[in-house]
Design an enzyme around this catalytic site. Structure first.
Site, PDB file in Angstrom:
ATOM      1  N   GLN A   1       0.850  -1.198   0.000  1.00 36.95           N
ATOM      2  CA  GLN A   1       0.000   0.000   0.000  1.00 36.95           C
ATOM      3  C   GLN A   1       0.880   1.241   0.000  1.00 36.95           C
ATOM      4  O   GLN A   1       0.380   2.362  -0.104  1.00 36.95           O
ATOM      5  CB  GLN A   1      -0.892   0.006   1.249  1.00 36.95           C
TER       6      GLN A   1
ATOM      7  N   HIS B   1      -1.460   1.281  -4.319  1.00 33.00           N
ATOM      8  CA  HIS B   1      -1.912   2.665  -4.141  1.00 33.00           C
ATOM      9  C   HIS B   1      -1.042   3.650  -4.922  1.00 33.00           C
ATOM     10  O   HIS B   1      -1.054   4.849  -4.641  1.00 33.00           O
ATOM     11  CB  HIS B   1      -1.937   3.031  -2.651  1.00 33.00           C
TER      12      HIS B   1
ATOM     13  N   CYS C   1      -2.034  13.380 -14.376  1.00 33.72           N
ATOM     14  CA  CYS C   1      -3.031  14.435 -14.574  1.00 33.72           C
ATOM     15  C   CYS C   1      -4.416  13.844 -14.335  1.00 33.72           C
ATOM     16  O   CYS C   1      -4.755  12.790 -14.883  1.00 33.72           O
ATOM     17  CB  CYS C   1      -2.923  14.999 -15.984  1.00 33.72           C
TER      18      CYS C   1
ATOM     19  N   CYS D   1      -6.267  14.339 -18.249  1.00 41.02           N
ATOM     20  CA  CYS D   1      -5.909  13.529 -19.423  1.00 41.02           C
ATOM     21  C   CYS D   1      -5.072  12.306 -19.068  1.00 41.02           C
ATOM     22  O   CYS D   1      -4.764  11.498 -19.951  1.00 41.02           O
ATOM     23  CB  CYS D   1      -5.163  14.384 -20.443  1.00 41.02           C
TER      24      CYS D   1
ATOM     25  N   CYS E   1      -1.334  20.655 -15.557  1.00 41.54           N
ATOM     26  CA  CYS E   1      -0.808  19.701 -16.536  1.00 41.54           C
ATOM     27  C   CYS E   1      -0.289  20.463 -17.747  1.00 41.54           C
ATOM     28  O   CYS E   1      -0.977  21.343 -18.276  1.00 41.54           O
ATOM     29  CB  CYS E   1      -1.911  18.734 -16.940  1.00 41.54           C
TER      30      CYS E   1
ATOM     31  N   THR F   1       0.546  -2.988   8.629  1.00 44.88           N
ATOM     32  CA  THR F   1      -0.663  -2.341   8.113  1.00 44.88           C
ATOM     33  C   THR F   1      -1.793  -2.473   9.125  1.00 44.88           C
ATOM     34  O   THR F   1      -1.943  -3.529   9.755  1.00 44.88           O
ATOM     35  CB  THR F   1      -1.093  -2.927   6.741  1.00 44.88           C
TER      36      THR F   1
HETATM   37  P1  NAD Z   1      -1.680   2.782   8.784  1.00 45.72           P
HETATM   38  O1  NAD Z   1      -1.003   4.071   9.119  1.00 45.72           O
HETATM   39  O2  NAD Z   1      -3.149   2.723   8.798  1.00 45.72           O
HETATM   40  O3  NAD Z   1      -1.157   1.639   9.781  1.00 45.72           O
HETATM   41  C1  NAD Z   1       0.193   1.370   9.963  1.00 45.72           C
HETATM   42  C2  NAD Z   1       0.306   0.261  10.980  1.00 45.72           C
HETATM   43  O4  NAD Z   1       1.678  -0.104  11.094  1.00 45.72           O
HETATM   44  C3  NAD Z   1      -0.183   0.656  12.372  1.00 45.72           C
HETATM   45  O5  NAD Z   1      -1.089  -0.322  12.849  1.00 45.72           O
HETATM   46  C4  NAD Z   1       1.109   0.684  13.199  1.00 45.72           C
HETATM   47  O6  NAD Z   1       0.908   0.210  14.509  1.00 45.72           O
HETATM   48  C5  NAD Z   1       2.001  -0.262  12.438  1.00 45.72           C
HETATM   49  N1  NAD Z   1       3.428   0.018  12.558  1.00 45.72           N
HETATM   50  C6  NAD Z   1       4.048   1.229  12.555  1.00 45.72           C
HETATM   51  N2  NAD Z   1       5.384   1.085  12.604  1.00 45.72           N
HETATM   52  C7  NAD Z   1       5.607  -0.264  12.663  1.00 45.72           C
HETATM   53  C8  NAD Z   1       6.778  -1.054  12.719  1.00 45.72           C
HETATM   54  N3  NAD Z   1       8.011  -0.503  12.740  1.00 45.72           N
HETATM   55  N4  NAD Z   1       6.647  -2.406  12.753  1.00 45.72           N
HETATM   56  C9  NAD Z   1       5.425  -2.985  12.739  1.00 45.72           C
HETATM   57  N5  NAD Z   1       4.275  -2.290  12.679  1.00 45.72           N
HETATM   58  C10 NAD Z   1       4.373  -0.938  12.631  1.00 45.72           C
HETATM   59  O7  NAD Z   1      -1.072   2.315   7.384  1.00 45.72           O
HETATM   60  P2  NAD Z   1      -1.727   1.437   6.216  1.00 45.72           P
HETATM   61  O8  NAD Z   1      -2.484   0.282   6.787  1.00 45.72           O
HETATM   62  O9  NAD Z   1      -0.649   1.200   5.233  1.00 45.72           O
HETATM   63  O10 NAD Z   1      -2.814   2.395   5.551  1.00 45.72           O
HETATM   64  C11 NAD Z   1      -2.515   3.758   5.328  1.00 45.72           C
HETATM   65  C12 NAD Z   1      -2.534   4.246   3.878  1.00 45.72           C
HETATM   66  O11 NAD Z   1      -1.617   5.318   3.872  1.00 45.72           O
HETATM   67  C13 NAD Z   1      -2.040   3.298   2.847  1.00 45.72           C
HETATM   68  O12 NAD Z   1      -2.970   3.306   1.843  1.00 45.72           O
HETATM   69  C14 NAD Z   1      -0.729   3.883   2.319  1.00 45.72           C
HETATM   70  O13 NAD Z   1      -0.801   4.029   0.926  1.00 45.72           O
HETATM   71  C15 NAD Z   1      -0.659   5.278   2.864  1.00 45.72           C
HETATM   72  N6  NAD Z   1       0.652   5.662   3.464  1.00 45.72           N
HETATM   73  C16 NAD Z   1       1.811   5.284   2.865  1.00 45.72           C
HETATM   74  C17 NAD Z   1       3.026   5.652   3.429  1.00 45.72           C
HETATM   75  C18 NAD Z   1       4.293   5.200   2.736  1.00 45.72           C
HETATM   76  O14 NAD Z   1       4.292   5.023   1.517  1.00 45.72           O
HETATM   77  N7  NAD Z   1       5.376   4.967   3.476  1.00 45.72           N
HETATM   78  C19 NAD Z   1       3.072   6.394   4.620  1.00 45.72           C
HETATM   79  C20 NAD Z   1       1.848   6.785   5.197  1.00 45.72           C
HETATM   80  C21 NAD Z   1       0.634   6.396   4.619  1.00 45.72           C
END
Ligand code: NAD
Length: 252
Positions: free
Chosen positions: A101, A121, A129, A132, A154, A195
């Site tokens: 994600q 994601h 954009c 387009c 864009c 996650t």
């Molecule tokens: P979330 O923020 O909802 O949950 C993250 C989970 O990871 C939490 O439950 C937390 O307790 C756990 N966590 C944090 N650090 C940890 C570690 N070191 N070891 C183990 N567990 C740990 O994240 P999600 O479920 O990915 O959903 C959020 C959305 O936000 C996603 O769609 C994602 O695309 C986006 N997002 C991405 C990034 C990135 O690309 N790094 C950063 C923030 C949000």
């Protein structure tokens, strides 16, 4: 459930599929959304910046989004032990598909192959954009922002530009989702790491795997809504735990 037993499952299952979330990148200095130090936990109003409706309707949200993209922690981040462990699992021939994600590109940087990675994601490393669909490297657009364009349109059609990521309210790429769902449905073991398992439709993937007979292993720092369905729940830091787990699963 013992750690060694989970390692044995990984070694023996016909197909391992992993799903990662923002928690695998916190150890690289990129905050998650919902963890204790998450962006939304600290500032609930920033949730608006991830919503496509606000982004389209409100130029100030777009300007704020571009300011944040300029300073995004992903630009200076490097992969951590969790990313490297998943790349090692693939290199050992034990990972069918990695669905992430995350939008930060760190799995690719750690050596996971593009063929076995689904960035469901999207990625912050490109722009897209909303009119387009024109897609370009993010660095080109950030150069325009640095040069003074607060909300660069864009260059092809004048439409609204955004990072090539899926905001809340936007549809996922249907082909990528289908690939992730097919892999989940034929997995012997489904491993969810870092996650909160609250963002749909991705949060359905572990249940698709379970319904098809897979084992479900959840490795997360905090409880998730699917813990009660999992065959094993490993609570702790993704970097250290995945390193140990993959080493045990790939040892001769
Ligand atoms: P979330 O923020 O909802 O949950 C993250 C989970 O990871 C939490 O439950 C937390 O307790 C756990 N966590 C944090 N650090 C940890 C570690 N070191 N070891 C183990 N567990 C740990 O994240 P999600 O479920 O990915 O959903 C959020 C959305 O936000 C996603 O769609 C994602 O695309 C986006 N997002 C991405 C990034 C990135 O690309 N790094 C950063 C923030 C949000």
């Amino acid at each position: 459930m013992s750690f060694d037993e989970v390692a044995r499952w990984l070694r023996e299952s016909r197909s391992n599929v992993a799903l990662t979330g923002a928690g695998v990148s916190t150890e690289s200095g990129i905050p998650d959304f919902r963890g204790p130090n998450g962006i939304w936990t600290r500032d609930p109003t920033s949730e608006r910046l991830s919503n496509i409706g606000y982004y389209i309707a409100n130029p100030e949200i777009r300007r704020e989004s571009w300011r944040r993209r300029l300073d995004h922690p992903a630009w200076g981040a490097t992969p951590n032990a969790a990313h490297r462990a998943l790349a090692a699992l693939e290199a050992a021939g034990r990972l069918e598909l990695l669905v992430t994600q995350n939008i930060d590109g760190l799995h690719l940087a750690a050596g996971s192959s593009a063929e076995r990675l689904v960035e469901i994601h999207g990625t912050i490393r490109d722009t897209a954009c909303l009119g387009c669909g024109d897609r370009r490297p993010m660095r080109e657009t950030l150069a325009r922002v640095r040069a003074g364009e607060e909300d660069p349109p864009c260059e092809r059609c004048g439409g609204i530009l955004k990072s090539a990521t899926v905001s809340f309210g936007q549809n996922l790429d249907s082909e990528l989702l289908a690939r992730a769902e097919e892999a989940a449905a034929s997995a012997g073991l489904f491993l969810a790491v870092g996650t909160s398992l609250t963002v749909h439709p991705v949060a359905r993937l572990p249940e698709i795997a379970l319904d098809a007979g897979a084992r479900l292993v959840i490795l997360n720092a905090e409880p998730t809504p699917l813990d009660g369905l999992a065959h094993a729940v490993l609570r702790g830091e993704a970097g250290a735990m995945l390193t140990e787990l993959v080493a045990a699963a790939t040892a001769e």
